[in-house]
Design a protein around this motif. Structure first.
Motif, PDB file in Angstrom:
ATOM      1  N   PRO A 256      52.754 -28.542 -59.120  1.00 52.64           N
ATOM      2  CA  PRO A 256      54.138 -28.348 -59.562  1.00 52.64           C
ATOM      3  C   PRO A 256      54.496 -26.873 -59.714  1.00 52.64           C
ATOM      4  O   PRO A 256      53.746 -26.100 -60.318  1.00 52.64           O
ATOM      5  CB  PRO A 256      54.180 -29.058 -60.920  1.00 52.64           C
ATOM      6  N   GLY A 257      55.636 -26.490 -59.163  1.00 50.06           N
ATOM      7  CA  GLY A 257      56.178 -25.153 -59.340  1.00 50.06           C
ATOM      8  C   GLY A 257      55.606 -24.090 -58.442  1.00 50.06           C
ATOM      9  O   GLY A 257      56.129 -22.963 -58.398  1.00 50.06           O
ATOM     10  N   VAL A 258      54.537 -24.379 -57.720  1.00 50.83           N
ATOM     11  CA  VAL A 258      53.901 -23.354 -56.895  1.00 50.83           C
ATOM     12  C   VAL A 258      54.816 -22.953 -55.744  1.00 50.83           C
ATOM     13  O   VAL A 258      55.307 -23.801 -54.995  1.00 50.83           O
ATOM     14  CB  VAL A 258      52.532 -23.831 -56.366  1.00 50.83           C
ATOM     15  N   ILE A 259      55.060 -21.657 -55.620  1.00 49.94           N
ATOM     16  CA  ILE A 259      55.928 -21.116 -54.579  1.00 49.94           C
ATOM     17  C   ILE A 259      55.122 -20.571 -53.417  1.00 49.94           C
ATOM     18  O   ILE A 259      55.466 -20.763 -52.249  1.00 49.94           O
ATOM     19  CB  ILE A 259      56.811 -19.985 -55.147  1.00 49.94           C
ATOM     20  N   ALA A 260      54.038 -19.864 -53.758  1.00 50.60           N
ATOM     21  CA  ALA A 260      53.271 -19.209 -52.694  1.00 50.60           C
ATOM     22  C   ALA A 260      51.847 -18.953 -53.147  1.00 50.60           C
ATOM     23  O   ALA A 260      51.561 -18.821 -54.347  1.00 50.60           O
ATOM     24  CB  ALA A 260      53.933 -17.893 -52.301  1.00 50.60           C
ATOM     25  N   ILE A 261      50.964 -18.907 -52.180  1.00 52.67           N
ATOM     26  CA  ILE A 261      49.607 -18.416 -52.367  1.00 52.67           C
ATOM     27  C   ILE A 261      49.478 -17.139 -51.539  1.00 52.67           C
ATOM     28  O   ILE A 261      49.824 -17.128 -50.355  1.00 52.67           O
ATOM     29  CB  ILE A 261      48.554 -19.451 -51.916  1.00 52.67           C
ATOM     30  N   VAL A 262      49.043 -16.086 -52.166  1.00 51.24           N
ATOM     31  CA  VAL A 262      48.893 -14.810 -51.476  1.00 51.24           C
ATOM     32  C   VAL A 262      47.404 -14.551 -51.304  1.00 51.24           C
ATOM     33  O   VAL A 262      46.662 -14.436 -52.283  1.00 51.24           O
ATOM     34  CB  VAL A 262      49.548 -13.662 -52.272  1.00 51.24           C
ATOM     35  N   ARG A 263      46.976 -14.488 -50.053  1.00 56.72           N
ATOM     36  CA  ARG A 263      45.581 -14.211 -49.745  1.00 56.72           C
ATOM     37  C   ARG A 263      45.510 -13.087 -48.728  1.00 56.72           C
ATOM     38  O   ARG A 263      46.107 -13.169 -47.656  1.00 56.72           O
ATOM     39  CB  ARG A 263      44.890 -15.466 -49.199  1.00 56.72           C
ATOM     40  N   ASP A 264      44.831 -12.030 -49.097  1.00 57.52           N
ATOM     41  CA  ASP A 264      44.670 -10.870 -48.219  1.00 57.52           C
ATOM     42  C   ASP A 264      43.243 -10.368 -48.402  1.00 57.52           C
ATOM     43  O   ASP A 264      42.933  -9.678 -49.367  1.00 57.52           O
ATOM     44  CB  ASP A 264      45.682  -9.787 -48.597  1.00 57.52           C
ATOM     45  N   GLY A 265      42.359 -10.753 -47.485  1.00 57.64           N
ATOM     46  CA  GLY A 265      40.953 -10.428 -47.637  1.00 57.64           C
ATOM     47  C   GLY A 265      40.382 -11.134 -48.851  1.00 57.64           C
ATOM     48  O   GLY A 265      40.414 -12.373 -48.937  1.00 57.64           O
ATOM     49  N   ASP A 266      39.885 -10.388 -49.816  1.00 52.47           N
ATOM     50  CA  ASP A 266      39.342 -10.969 -51.044  1.00 52.47           C
ATOM     51  C   ASP A 266      40.358 -10.940 -52.188  1.00 52.47           C
ATOM     52  O   ASP A 266      40.023 -11.260 -53.328  1.00 52.47           O
ATOM     53  CB  ASP A 266      38.081 -10.220 -51.479  1.00 52.47           C
ATOM     54  N   PHE A 267      41.599 -10.544 -51.880  1.00 56.06           N
ATOM     55  CA  PHE A 267      42.657 -10.570 -52.891  1.00 56.06           C
ATOM     56  C   PHE A 267      43.321 -11.937 -52.886  1.00 56.06           C
ATOM     57  O   PHE A 267      43.779 -12.414 -51.842  1.00 56.06           O
ATOM     58  CB  PHE A 267      43.706  -9.488 -52.600  1.00 56.06           C
ATOM     59  N   LEU A 268      43.373 -12.551 -54.045  1.00 56.50           N
ATOM     60  CA  LEU A 268      43.958 -13.876 -54.199  1.00 56.50           C
ATOM     61  C   LEU A 268      44.960 -13.885 -55.338  1.00 56.50           C
ATOM     62  O   LEU A 268      44.709 -13.310 -56.403  1.00 56.50           O
ATOM     63  CB  LEU A 268      42.885 -14.925 -54.509  1.00 56.50           C
ATOM     64  N   ALA A 269      46.089 -14.563 -55.112  1.00 58.85           N
ATOM     65  CA  ALA A 269      47.074 -14.737 -56.173  1.00 58.85           C
ATOM     66  C   ALA A 269      47.885 -15.989 -55.892  1.00 58.85           C
ATOM     67  O   ALA A 269      47.986 -16.435 -54.744  1.00 58.85           O
ATOM     68  CB  ALA A 269      47.988 -13.530 -56.264  1.00 58.85           C
ATOM     69  N   VAL A 270      48.458 -16.537 -56.937  1.00 55.34           N
ATOM     70  CA  VAL A 270      49.328 -17.687 -56.814  1.00 55.34           C
ATOM     71  C   VAL A 270      50.628 -17.380 -57.549  1.00 55.34           C
ATOM     72  O   VAL A 270      50.628 -16.723 -58.588  1.00 55.34           O
ATOM     73  CB  VAL A 270      48.666 -18.960 -57.374  1.00 55.34           C
ATOM     74  N   VAL A 271      51.749 -17.842 -56.993  1.00 58.13           N
ATOM     75  CA  VAL A 271      53.068 -17.575 -57.564  1.00 58.13           C
ATOM     76  C   VAL A 271      53.746 -18.909 -57.867  1.00 58.13           C
ATOM     77  O   VAL A 271      53.713 -19.833 -57.046  1.00 58.13           O
ATOM     78  CB  VAL A 271      53.941 -16.765 -56.591  1.00 58.13           C
ATOM     79  N   ALA A 272      54.367 -19.007 -59.054  1.00 52.51           N
ATOM     80  CA  ALA A 272      55.038 -20.238 -59.460  1.00 52.51           C
ATOM     81  C   ALA A 272      56.333 -19.909 -60.183  1.00 52.51           C
ATOM     82  O   ALA A 272      56.546 -18.776 -60.639  1.00 52.51           O
ATOM     83  CB  ALA A 272      54.127 -21.072 -60.355  1.00 52.51           C
ATOM     84  N   GLU A 273      57.184 -20.906 -60.320  1.00 49.22           N
ATOM     85  CA  GLU A 273      58.468 -20.704 -60.981  1.00 49.22           C
ATOM     86  C   GLU A 273      58.293 -20.457 -62.477  1.00 49.22           C
ATOM     87  O   GLU A 273      59.011 -19.653 -63.071  1.00 49.22           O
ATOM     88  CB  GLU A 273      59.376 -21.918 -60.765  1.00 49.22           C
ATOM     89  N   GLN A 274      57.357 -21.147 -63.100  1.00 48.48           N
ATOM     90  CA  GLN A 274      57.145 -21.006 -64.537  1.00 48.48           C
ATOM     91  C   GLN A 274      55.746 -20.448 -64.802  1.00 48.48           C
ATOM     92  O   GLN A 274      54.819 -20.640 -64.016  1.00 48.48           O
ATOM     93  CB  GLN A 274      57.319 -22.352 -65.229  1.00 48.48           C
TER      94      GLN A 274
END
Length: 746
Positions: A256-274
């Protein structure tokens, strides 16, 4: 909070002020009479403080047609009270109340580039620049008013935003400004006000940054909530050298709420509305991601030996007099300091937005310009398309995770154009990934003559570079983890008056023969950078502990011994004031209780500070309780005495925490101090019953940085009180309960 657009430039912001200045020079030879030998000219006066780097007056001060006064500083408010003190300084010379000053702090679009806010240099450099700029602006306005009022300038006075004639006629500052009037260089010969006419400097004013902090207002970057903002969480590797080998994103993308997963090499992040949606997705991603780790860290119990074994080069910090000197007693001692973290109470955060091919980042970095340079390199953008705006963070003093959080937010924002992205680190991320204060090893050797005077001094320190701030993209975690992989900047041995690992390694005491060497390590097993005071904390702890050992060998009282070996009158003054206010004496104390004294002049060219304290040592529990502390500090002219007291009290408490509790732990693969239970800090129950700080004011004298002056002397005073209380000396930091019990049981 509205997100500002990026169409602002320094010139458009400053437009509306300026002046025409005409000058000429008569050659020296032409001014001499026939037959006379011309006198050699005096060297030109130098611009004061940060004016030397940014001389234009409109870089520092703007006055609008409505009389609004805006002052600019490239320094940041970190909790020192800068936003208040700099207002006082500007108000003093502009002859207005501090509340009339609108202050803008570090912002790459509109403020001077003053590098980092570090080393207790804000008032010393930026405050000095603002003061002289304000004084010159007042004089320019008075000259302008002279023409309007038809009264000689020396008969006019500036007051409350106006220039007033003897007959009561007046003209407001706003009526006097004209296009480009302040777009001129500062005059190094500008005269500033004398202390007997002050109405703002040295007076008590309520700090302007406090209301929001105590009322739950928007005080920190952590509090920012611009319209349309989304929440991001990063997923860090479990250890420095870990590599991502597998990640199934399918489940995460459907949460729920997940907008994007950012993966660049070993960099990881997740973006959500809340925010909590982002937290849950981060936790799920952490559980799914698989990493390959390596056991590359050394044995923590053998760090001093590791330091000695990995020296790249040896630098000479000072070499004065003879290498040896005859005496009657020679003493030696070795001291160590563990890796220590900033332990910011509020984990790092940042907000960034990528819009119209420009990137804006709100960050609690201590250097907006250096951070902008590193971020621009990391995301592949021109620097003039990246704007970094300092926004205070809830935890700082040194290079913590602020720059890295800014880089995280910047990198993520470039993947979501138009949406402000807020990155908030978690507690374990702050503890495990912030740059730590480096471990250190020091050795002191000194000789006394028959009078108990120090005649020879050798001091060696082992440490790496204490400053790995941006820098390049390789100084940012995101830059290192990206597929492009920016390598860390190469560490270099740099010995300068500001000091680094060698800061305060030269004692201020009068010793005719001195040798101080820095055994430099280019690499460290864990991530390190600037922790408040850099090498000064460990060096002063070592020197002041050793001074007590020398005093004992000379059969002298510790305070008397310091005075015996000190000529500097201002140093003697703070030592004497501290001893007097503490009622220093040699009367017997209850068993397990001791007195300790220490002194240092921070960096040997900033504030003088002495401290005395009383400590009780419980041999059974290993607990050291500090009951009473007295300190005296001389930082030149005291702009804001209450802020000086606050900074000194805070420095004493922080140093107590370092000295009694703090050490980063790790095994051969990972850092093992992810929270407050594994990394204890000073609690309210351990705060001394009383802390007295006495400001030794020197009106009219140059400002001396004060914020980091207390750290080293406090550690030394605790060490000396422990020795006085127990008869045994602890040479290794921190003085944990386990270490105390082991030492007393030996």
């Amino acid at each position: 909070m509205n997100v500002p657009t990026f169409d602002i430039t320094r010139r458009t912001f400053l437009a509306g002020t300026g002046a025409l200045v005409v000058s000429f020079t008569i050659p020296l030879e032409a001014s001499a009479q026939e037959g006379e030998v011309p006198t050699a000219p005096k060297p030109p006066a130098k611009l004061q403080g940060s004016l030397a780097d940014t001389p234009s007056l409109d870089a520092w001060i703007r006055i609008d047609a409505d009389g609004t006064i805006t002052v600019f500083t490239g320094k940041a408010e970190l909790g020192q009270g800068t936003k208040t003190s700099l207002r006082q300084i500007a108000a003093e010379e502009l002859e207005v109340a501090p509340r009339e000053i609108h202050l803008i702090t570090a912002d790459t679009a509109i403020t001077p580039n003053e590098g980092y806010t570090a080393g207790s240099q804000t008032i010393q450099n930026s405050g000095t620049a603002i003061r002289y700029a304000a004084a010159q602006v007042r004089q320019i306005l008075t000259t302008q008013a002279s023409g309007k009022l038809g009264v000689p300038a020396d008969q006019l006075k500036a007051e409350n935003g106006k220039v007033i004639a003897p007959n009561g006629a007046s003209v407001g500052y706003g009526e006097l400004v004209s296009e480009q009037m302040l777009h001129i260089d500062a005059d190094p010969n500008t005269k500033i006000k004398s202390p007997d006419s002050y109405h703002a400097i040295g007076k008590p004013f309520a700090r302007v940054d406090i209301p929001g902090k105590v009322t739950g207002g928007e005080a920190y970057v952590q509090d920012m909530r611009p319209e349309g903002m989304v929440h991001a969480r990063v997923v860090r590797p479990p250890s420095y050298s870990a590599k991502l080998v597998e990640l199934d994103e399918t489940k995460i993308r459907t949460m729920p709420g997940v907008i994007a997963i950012v993966r660049d090499g070993d960099f990881l992040a997740v973006v959500a509305e809340q925010e909590f949606q982002a937290v849950k997705a981060m936790r799920a991603m952490t559980a799914i991601a698989k990493w390959q780790e390596q056991a590359v860290l050394p044995d923590q119990e053998r760090i001093p030996a590791w330091l000695e074994a990995n020296v790249r080069e040896v630098g000479t910090v000072t070499s004065v007099g003879a290498d040896t000197a005859a005496g009657v007693k020679t003493l030696s001692a070795q001291f160590t300091r563990a890796y220590q973290m900033h332990g910011s109470i509020g984990p790092s955060a940042a907000v960034a937005v990528f819009k119209d091919d420009a990137l804006t980042v709100w960050t609690h970095t201590q250097g907006v310009y250096p951070d902008r340079k590193a971020i621009a390199q990391m995301v592949g953008m021109p620097e003039d398309k990246v704007r970094c705006i300092h926004t205070e963070g809830s935890g700082c003093y040194g290079h913590n995770g602020a720059d890295d959080a800014a880089a995280d937010a910047a990198l993520i924002a470039t993947t979501l154009p138009g949406r402000p992205v807020r990155v908030q680190w978690m507690r374990d991320q702050e503890h495990l990934w912030e740059p730590y204060g480096p471990a250190m090893l020091t050795r002191a050797n000194a000789t006394l003559d028959e009078k108990g005077t120090i005649v020879n001094w050798h001091y060696d320190l082992w440490s790496n570079n204490h400053g790995t701030r941006p820098g390049s993209a390789g100084s940012l975690i995101a830059g290192r983890l990206m597929a492009k992989h920016f390598p860390p900047d190469a560490a270099k041995l740099q010995i300068s008056p500001l000091g680094n690992g060698d800061r305060n390694a030269i004692p201020l005491y009068d010793v005719p023969n001195q040798r101080v060497n820095w055994h430099f390590l280019a690499d460290m097993p864990v991530r390190v950078s600037a922790l408040r005071g850099l090498g000064a904390y460990c060096n002063v702890f070592s020197i002041e502990s050793f001074m007590d050992e020398l005093a004992e060998a000379a059969g002298a009282d510790p305070v008397e011994f310091r005075l015996r070996n000190m000529k500097d009158p201002r140093a003697r003054k703070v030592i004497e004031v501290t001893a007097d206010k503490f009622d220093w004496n040699n009367d017997p104390l209850p068993a397990g209780t001791g007195r300790g004294f220490a002194f240092a002049k921070y960096k040997n060219h900033a504030a003088y500070l002495a401290i005395a304290l009383e400590a009780e040592v419980d041999a059974e529990t290993g607990i050291i309780q500090i009951s009473h502390v007295v300190s005296a500090v001389d930082c030149g002219e005291a702009v804001a005495p209450d802020a000086i007291v606050n900074q000194t009290e805070g420095g004493i408490l922080q140093s107590m925490s370092w000295t009694l509790y703090e050490a980063v732990h790790f095994n051969n693969t990972r850092i093992t101090s992810p929270d407050w239970s594994a990394y204890p800090i000073l609690r309210f129950s351990a705060v001394p019953d009383s802390i007295e700080v006495h400001v030794v004011d020197n009106p009219g004298q140059p400002y001396l940085g004060v914020a980091e002056a207390a750290q080293g002397p406090t550690g030394g005073a605790i060490a000396n009180a422990f020795k006085h209380a127990t008869g045994k000396r602890l040479y290794d930091l921190p003085y944990t309960r386990e270490r105390v019990k082991t030492t007393l049981g030996a």
